[in-house]
Design an enzyme around this catalytic site. Sequence first.
Site, mmCIF file in Angstrom:
data_model
loop_
_atom_site.group_PDB
_atom_site.id
_atom_site.type_symbol
_atom_site.label_atom_id
_atom_site.label_comp_id
_atom_site.label_asym_id
_atom_site.label_seq_id
_atom_site.Cartn_x
_atom_site.Cartn_y
_atom_site.Cartn_z
ATOM 1 C CG HIS A 1 0.260 6.174 -0.683
ATOM 2 N ND1 HIS A 1 -0.732 6.909 -1.274
ATOM 3 C CD2 HIS A 1 -0.326 5.517 0.356
ATOM 4 C CE1 HIS A 1 -1.889 6.707 -0.604
ATOM 5 N NE2 HIS A 1 -1.667 5.864 0.374
ATOM 6 C CD GLU B 1 -5.646 5.284 0.452
ATOM 7 O OE1 GLU B 1 -4.630 5.998 0.610
ATOM 8 O OE2 GLU B 1 -5.865 4.270 1.141
ATOM 9 C CG HIS C 1 -1.791 1.176 1.369
ATOM 10 N ND1 HIS C 1 -3.115 1.164 1.021
ATOM 11 C CD2 HIS C 1 -1.542 2.436 1.799
ATOM 12 C CE1 HIS C 1 -3.645 2.361 1.229
ATOM 13 N NE2 HIS C 1 -2.711 3.163 1.714
ATOM 14 C CD GLU C 2 1.380 3.696 3.706
ATOM 15 O OE1 GLU C 2 1.569 4.737 3.043
ATOM 16 O OE2 GLU C 2 0.346 3.504 4.391
#
Length: 503
Positions: free
Chosen positions: A270, A297, A266-267
């Site tokens: 980003h 997101e 997820h990160e």
Amino acid sequence: MSAEKAYKELTERCREIAVLSSCAGVLGWDERTYMPRGGAQMRAEQLSLLSGMIHSKFTDPRMGELLEELQSSDLAEGDTPEAANIREIKYKFDKATKLPKSLVEEITKTTTLSQGEWVTARKNNDFKHFQPWLEKVLALQIRKADAYGYEGEPYNALLDDYEVGATVDDVADTFEKLRADLVVLLQKIKGAPKKPDVSIVNRDYDVRLQAVFGESVAQAMGYSFETGRLDVTTHPFCTGLGPGDTRITTRYNPKRLNDALFGIMHEAGHGLYEMGLDKENNFGMPIAESASLGIHESQSRMWENQVGRSKQFWKYFYPQAQRIFKESLAGVDLDDFYAAINNVAPSYIRVEADEATYNLHILLRFELERAMVKGDLKPDDVPGEWNSRFEKYFDMKVDTDANGCLQDVHWSAGYMGYFPTYALGNLYSAQFFAQAQKDIPDLMTEIEQGNLLVLRQWLKDNIHRHGSRYRATRLVEKVTGQPLSHKPLVDYMTAKFGEIYGF
Ligand code: CO
């Protein structure tokens, strides 16, 4: 003065502001990773001073003069990067000049302190400890909305800080459609004949091995450890500090594989967006900044879910995972593992929620903060309201406030209006990914072979390189040819969970 000269001066000023912001970013990163608790007071002062300086520089009357001149020049015309920069800086300038410097400093100082108090309150499961801080932060948010001005309700002014151009009515409308379909999907899952064996992912997973595996996955995605770091924190985040320096964080659970692994994907999603923006050439300008938090997101959720929770991804990575986590995964089939990482079950903690229930967590927060900002809900009543709604949506009683209204950092940090961007991110991500599969017909085969860079390149070409040249709603239409819809997300989830759960 010629428009070219004015534009050059504007660029230089914006770069200087971005450098100052990046200093604040480093201090913010340190605060959430390595700073000792005793540093909180001084850090609040440092960040408050910097935010005041940034605000003064950005709202300098000279900026207004330059923007005025540029707006009536040829540079502001057409669909060029320059025109987009002028438009977006002017929009932010108009908003920022509406906020008095004293209010900006007070918000920064209060929210920095209140985040520390939130940590204590969450640890001790003590909402009463946090309540006065929530009251202070809320009052400041309402003052901010009043200073901006708004149509309809004050929440619109706050939402606009994170998702430019979005309105609370539009968002609520899309969420309502999503909710109706989600309820149907969750009922099908609940009554399904097949059930994943979740014990597979809830075994001993050595934290050091999790770090090794997580880093190798991030690297395969294209996250560079030459220009990026991965550290440990309580509440994972990503921050892009400037050209050549992006930071992501995660947290490890020695008894559960999912948290850190999907958290890292997820990160890193980003992080790839930050790395893909044209900061080398345009640092400080809107075309080298993300389009919105919702678009940001969408990048993280796509890697976490559409990629990280796909069968194709694990066809390649599962044999590696089995070699690394020998004892916990020995004798476990790929299909059983795949079902386990996709298990759907109501749970208390948003950041650990599965794909299907995640959006309900967001809808709950969106409704409560909208009511608080409107004045319909007092901070005192937040735990009770949270718990009763939670039970209604999830069919589960909240046991402690630490597992309820105290779990997220956002309200303590003054991020009211932020939560909707998570659900918007899920919607955008599904719509973008459906388009990527159309544009690259063998995308899933590439992923099956461990070649994740094909998708990374598509994201760079279609989304990252534009920065905020196009606002979110327009970007979605440009990339996918359609306005935002809840359908791609619902279709994707229905197909996937239908296969796993056998309905
Ligand atoms: Co995120």
